[in-house]
Design an enzyme around this catalytic site. Structure first.
Site, PDB file in Angstrom:
ATOM      1  N   HIS A 194       0.844  -1.205   0.000  1.00 35.22           N
ATOM      2  CA  HIS A 194       0.000   0.000   0.000  1.00 35.22           C
ATOM      3  C   HIS A 194       0.879   1.255   0.000  1.00 35.22           C
ATOM      4  O   HIS A 194       0.677   2.177  -0.810  1.00 35.22           O
ATOM      5  CB  HIS A 194      -0.907  -0.036   1.232  1.00 35.22           C
ATOM      6  CG  HIS A 194      -1.744   1.177   1.433  1.00 35.22           C
ATOM      7  ND1 HIS A 194      -3.093   1.202   1.189  1.00 35.22           N
ATOM      8  CD2 HIS A 194      -1.437   2.431   1.887  1.00 35.22           C
ATOM      9  CE1 HIS A 194      -3.566   2.403   1.463  1.00 35.22           C
ATOM     10  NE2 HIS A 194      -2.580   3.170   1.899  1.00 35.22           N
ATOM     11  N   GLU A 195       1.861   1.303   0.911  1.00 34.37           N
ATOM     12  CA  GLU A 195       2.720   2.479   1.029  1.00 34.37           C
ATOM     13  C   GLU A 195       3.668   2.610  -0.164  1.00 34.37           C
ATOM     14  O   GLU A 195       3.969   3.723  -0.608  1.00 34.37           O
ATOM     15  CB  GLU A 195       3.515   2.425   2.338  1.00 34.37           C
ATOM     16  CG  GLU A 195       2.663   2.440   3.600  1.00 34.37           C
ATOM     17  CD  GLU A 195       1.761   3.654   3.697  1.00 34.37           C
ATOM     18  OE1 GLU A 195       2.128   4.721   3.164  1.00 34.37           O
ATOM     19  OE2 GLU A 195       0.676   3.538   4.296  1.00 34.37           O
ATOM     20  N   HIS A 224       1.912   4.399  -2.874  1.00 36.98           N
ATOM     21  CA  HIS A 224       1.981   5.855  -2.666  1.00 36.98           C
ATOM     22  C   HIS A 224       3.326   6.400  -3.131  1.00 36.98           C
ATOM     23  O   HIS A 224       3.400   7.389  -3.874  1.00 36.98           O
ATOM     24  CB  HIS A 224       1.824   6.189  -1.177  1.00 36.98           C
ATOM     25  CG  HIS A 224       0.435   6.037  -0.641  1.00 36.98           C
ATOM     26  ND1 HIS A 224      -0.671   6.521  -1.285  1.00 36.98           N
ATOM     27  CD2 HIS A 224      -0.016   5.470   0.519  1.00 36.98           C
ATOM     28  CE1 HIS A 224      -1.751   6.252  -0.558  1.00 36.98           C
ATOM     29  NE2 HIS A 224      -1.369   5.614   0.532  1.00 36.98           N
TER      30      HIS A 224
END
Length: 384
Positions: free
Chosen positions: A75-76, A79
């Site tokens: 997820h990170e 980003h």
């Protein structure tokens, strides 16, 4: 004999896990708290489903916590890698108690780019969930593997769905922020709006999980209540922090040395107390700053100490005797304002600074507490 001063030890935020695509990844100490919680809560449930594995049930729970951390890491990374496409420098990724966060250095953002970077994280979780569901259909695992696969799929679906809720600090808060930003031209106003929707989501989350079951006559479990309250508190604090930071940035343009200064006179060091008293008699409310022979501010006259000097000694007592020294270089131009002023003052020692005009003459005195009050919007200590 003087010994060289040893540098202060740097407090480690967690365990460095190396770099992925050149981005440092850190496992924060707080991650172990949520991992322990998962093992303690999930372990007995696994043991009930599979009694034959005994204490291995807690190993299964630990495996789930690790797989969840991997999902958060992906997820990170989504980003960070999407931000890299726009030239935003990524400092590091931290996996922590609340999942994780990606730290960026200063960058020039726009509503559209900010939204793309924010939505990349939930999109990655959705892709993971769909890929896991497809693999589950094809492979059809059994036993513990089937349990872990199903939990991981649903966890990624829930993480994706939860993160797109339109309120900060969730990723979906960038939807509100970007919309208001585009409409008003102010990112800060968008952040304030998204922070308030984040607060609303925090309240609704706790109400939905805790109050609604009570109203319909059912009893939520203790674990459910704890998780809901903790998550609600996390969302509320994150939203409140976003609002406070945005409001601070909105006030920055009004923070100016010229507007915040107290009027002051600059007089040469060595001027007598009697002369300073005469100057102040004609200018009530003024401070007096003593300057060096080359005109640089070096001290501020303490007016309480000034009035305590007996009249008989005032003519032969230099004002230096009743002055407090300014820190080296503690003077700012009166036209300094906003972020420039704050960054400049942050590099100076002391808590008060002489204010000078473009010719270098002293025009005022600026106190650190006044600047802080202007930035935070809080009243100064002792003010009405």
């Amino acid at each position: 004999m003087n010994r060289p001063r040893r540098p202060e030890p740097v407090r480690q935020e967690g365990i460095p896990l190396g770099r992925i695509f050149g981005i440092p990844v850190v496992l924060a100490w707080s991650w172990f708290i949520i991992t322990a919680f998962v093992v303690i809560v999930f372990g007995p449930q696994v043991a009930d489903l599979y009694p034959a594995i005994g204490l291995g049930a807690y190993g299964v729970a630990l495996t789930y916590a690790v797989l969840l951390a991997v999902s958060v890491l992906i997820h990170e990374l989504a980003h960070a890698l999407s931000a890299r496409r726009f030239g935003w420098p990524t400092t590091r990724i931290v996996l922590n108690l609340w999942g994780g966060h990606t730290q960026f250095e200063n960058f020039a953002a726009s509503p559209g780019r900010s939204l793309i970077v924010a939505m990349a994280g939930p999109a990655a979780n959705l892709v993971l969930a769909l890929a896991g569901w497809g693999a589950l259909v094809l492979i059809e695992p059994s036993g513990v593997a089937n349990l872990l696969a199903n939990i991981l799929i649903w966890a990624n679906f829930l993480v994706a769905a939860f993160n797109v809720l339109p309120g900060l600090p969730l990723d979906g808060g960038r939807i509100v922020e970007s919309a208001v930003w585009r409409a008003t031209g102010s990112q800060e106003k968008g952040t304030v709006a998204a922070g308030w929707t984040g607060r609303a989501i925090a309240v609704l989350l706790v109400a939905a999980v805790v109050l609604v079951p009570l109203l319909i006559g059912s009893q939520p479990s203790t674990v459910t209540v704890i998780v809901a309250v903790v998550m609600g508190g996390f969302l509320w604090l994150g939203a409140s922090s976003a609002i406070a930071n945005a409001q601070m940035r909105l006030r920055l343009p009004e923070v100016s040395a010229g507007r915040l200064k107290r009027p002051a006179l600059g007089v040469p060091a060595g001027t007598s107390v009697q002369q300073v008293k005469r100057l102040l008699a004609d200018r009530p409310g003024y401070d007096v700053v003593l300057t060096s022979p080359d005109g640089l501010p070096e001290a501020v006259v303490d007016q309480v100490a000034l009035t305590a000097v007996p009249a008989a000694q005032a003519e032969r007592t230099p004002a230096n005797a009743v002055a407090r020294a300014l820190a080296p270089g503690a003077h700012v131009p009166e036209f300094a304002e906003g972020q420039e002023l704050v960054q400049y003052l942050a590099r100076l020692a002391g808590s008060e600074y002489a204010v000078t005009d473009r010719q270098g003459s002293v025009t005022g005195l600026l106190h650190q507490s006044v600047v802080i009050a202007a930035i935070t919007g809080r009243p100064q200590p002792g003010s009405n």
